[in-house]
Design a protein around this motif. Sequence first.
Motif, mmCIF file in Angstrom:
data_model
loop_
_atom_site.group_PDB
_atom_site.id
_atom_site.type_symbol
_atom_site.label_atom_id
_atom_site.label_comp_id
_atom_site.label_asym_id
_atom_site.label_seq_id
_atom_site.Cartn_x
_atom_site.Cartn_y
_atom_site.Cartn_z
ATOM 1 N N ALA A 127 0.578 -1.044 -0.027
ATOM 2 C CA ALA A 127 0.001 -0.036 0.027
ATOM 3 C C ALA A 127 0.678 1.292 0.250
ATOM 4 O O ALA A 127 0.462 2.226 -0.154
ATOM 5 N N ASP A 128 2.135 1.020 0.459
ATOM 6 C CA ASP A 128 2.958 2.287 0.281
ATOM 7 C C ASP A 128 4.681 2.020 -0.370
ATOM 8 O O ASP A 128 4.590 0.790 -0.522
ATOM 9 N N GLU A 129 5.461 3.003 -0.409
ATOM 10 C CA GLU A 129 6.748 2.668 -0.968
ATOM 11 C C GLU A 129 7.336 1.799 -0.214
ATOM 12 O O GLU A 129 8.083 0.931 -0.819
ATOM 13 N N LYS A 130 7.496 1.609 1.373
ATOM 14 C CA LYS A 130 8.188 0.782 2.090
ATOM 15 C C LYS A 130 7.736 -0.528 1.741
ATOM 16 O O LYS A 130 8.725 -1.542 1.297
ATOM 17 N N SER A 131 6.644 -1.061 1.736
ATOM 18 C CA SER A 131 5.846 -2.274 1.513
ATOM 19 C C SER A 131 6.151 -2.911 0.084
ATOM 20 O O SER A 131 6.684 -3.942 0.003
ATOM 21 N N THR B 129 0.328 -12.304 0.232
ATOM 22 C CA THR B 129 0.982 -13.074 1.272
ATOM 23 C C THR B 129 0.885 -12.649 2.500
ATOM 24 O O THR B 129 -0.037 -11.652 2.801
ATOM 25 N N LYS B 130 1.188 -13.182 3.681
ATOM 26 C CA LYS B 130 1.185 -12.621 4.808
ATOM 27 C C LYS B 130 1.812 -11.388 5.008
ATOM 28 O O LYS B 130 1.545 -10.517 5.887
ATOM 29 N N ILE B 131 2.820 -10.934 4.157
ATOM 30 C CA ILE B 131 3.208 -9.614 4.435
ATOM 31 C C ILE B 131 2.225 -8.473 3.720
ATOM 32 O O ILE B 131 2.437 -7.547 4.597
ATOM 33 N N ASN B 132 1.223 -8.625 3.033
ATOM 34 C CA ASN B 132 0.472 -7.487 2.727
ATOM 35 C C ASN B 132 -1.064 -7.785 2.800
ATOM 36 O O ASN B 132 -1.809 -6.919 2.437
ATOM 37 N N ILE B 133 -1.252 -8.995 3.349
ATOM 38 C CA ILE B 133 -2.736 -9.316 3.522
ATOM 39 C C ILE B 133 -3.526 -8.232 4.301
ATOM 40 O O ILE B 133 -4.775 -8.165 3.942
ATOM 41 N N ASP B 134 -2.987 -7.533 5.313
ATOM 42 C CA ASP B 134 -3.585 -6.538 6.065
ATOM 43 C C ASP B 134 -3.776 -5.368 5.165
ATOM 44 O O ASP B 134 -4.546 -4.486 5.492
ATOM 45 N N GLU B 135 -3.011 -5.181 4.170
ATOM 46 C CA GLU B 135 -3.210 -3.983 3.241
ATOM 47 C C GLU B 135 -4.033 -4.060 2.112
ATOM 48 O O GLU B 135 -4.076 -3.155 1.146
ATOM 49 N N GLU C 253 7.297 -19.388 0.928
ATOM 50 C CA GLU C 253 6.684 -20.490 1.562
ATOM 51 C C GLU C 253 6.241 -20.153 3.120
ATOM 52 O O GLU C 253 5.030 -20.295 3.383
ATOM 53 N N ASP C 254 7.294 -19.546 3.864
ATOM 54 C CA ASP C 254 6.964 -19.127 5.128
ATOM 55 C C ASP C 254 5.969 -17.908 5.150
ATOM 56 O O ASP C 254 5.309 -17.525 6.381
ATOM 57 N N TYR C 255 5.773 -17.238 4.061
ATOM 58 C CA TYR C 255 4.602 -16.072 4.106
ATOM 59 C C TYR C 255 3.570 -16.555 3.420
ATOM 60 O O TYR C 255 2.568 -15.493 3.210
ATOM 61 N N GLU C 256 3.292 -17.843 3.134
ATOM 62 C CA GLU C 256 2.011 -18.104 2.271
ATOM 63 C C GLU C 256 0.850 -17.830 3.470
ATOM 64 O O GLU C 256 1.093 -18.454 4.570
ATOM 65 N N ILE C 257 -0.059 -17.311 3.093
ATOM 66 C CA ILE C 257 -1.506 -17.473 4.121
ATOM 67 C C ILE C 257 -1.955 -18.848 3.994
ATOM 68 O O ILE C 257 -1.704 -19.710 3.560
#
Length: 355
Positions: A121-125, A160-166, A197-201
């Motif tokens: 959702a932003d540059e950092k992500s 992924t788990k990294i961005n699911i909340d975004e 694989e560790d970031y798969e929801i």
Amino acid sequence: MVNGRGEIPQIRLIAWEITRSCNLNCRHCRAAANAGPYFGELTTSECEDVLRKVSEYAKPIIILTGGEPMLRPDIYHLSEYGTRLGLHMVMAPCGALLTEENCEKLVKAGIKRISLSIDGADEKSHDSFRRVEGAFASVLKGAENAKKAGLPFQINTTITKINIDELPQIFELAIKLGAVSFHPFLLVPTGRGKELEDYEISAVQYEQVLNWIYENRNKSKLTMKPTCAPHYYRIFRQREKREGREVVFETHGPDAMTKGCLGGQGFAFISFNGKVQMCGFLDIAAGDLREESFDFGHIWETSPFFNEIRNYNKYQGRCGRCEFITVCGGCRARAYASTGNYLAEEPYCIYNPKG
């Protein structure tokens, strides 16, 4: 389309890895693409043969993808050539090379739509996911230039788990940018994606995301189409039935939603060196265009692999006894990545079939 007895379906969509060379280094890349060059890439003349042979057989949508398709110096020529043959030409660039002038050239060459990936959702992500500083700014600029040139664009997001909340914020960003469609992709852990694989929801999170898509699909003029998420078609039918509505899907064009996994059953992938696959995430060749005189139709109709994939009676586990098999099909690439068996059950589905 396919009724489970192995009948030959109509080819509707071909994703063509026109080059594997790329200027990004994305975490999830199925091809683990980099700057290249890659040995064996199809020449301009061979690409013309592919387009001509495909057009003689059918008139599917052709997605020029990569890598970065804009890195091919003949990309405008091939786009125009396919357009002249009556093919519906679209493209999946990374965004960094999309100047206003280039976008105008793509429109002139007949490109009907492009897809741009935004995974944060932003540059950092986003830049962290793409592993290139400035990637977020460049894709936003690419979207701006496409809009100025009158080139429709959709936004793709790999979840992924990294961005699911975004996801809600990315969806709002797609609307703000003026996209015509939003396509959330559910991660398939192949290529560099294996590192994620560790970031798969989880399977439960998949269900939650797909229900979120169902609930938000009509909240804007933006069409929303989940990709690599075949069990959405089960969820859609369950929810529509529960709410007493008739199931209606768009069946033509880039946002067509006919069924779940279309690999080998309406969709095919062509690699940079002419291998035909059911999709880019399942690296099993159904045929080699160079060896078959570029006769795509022959491979599509006679490939033992394609014909096996089309026969639902061979599917195993829960998929093999599921009443939604003909509208879902499960992700064959995800099954293969998890078990080494592309006929196994979809590993990220929580549904227990009545059968």
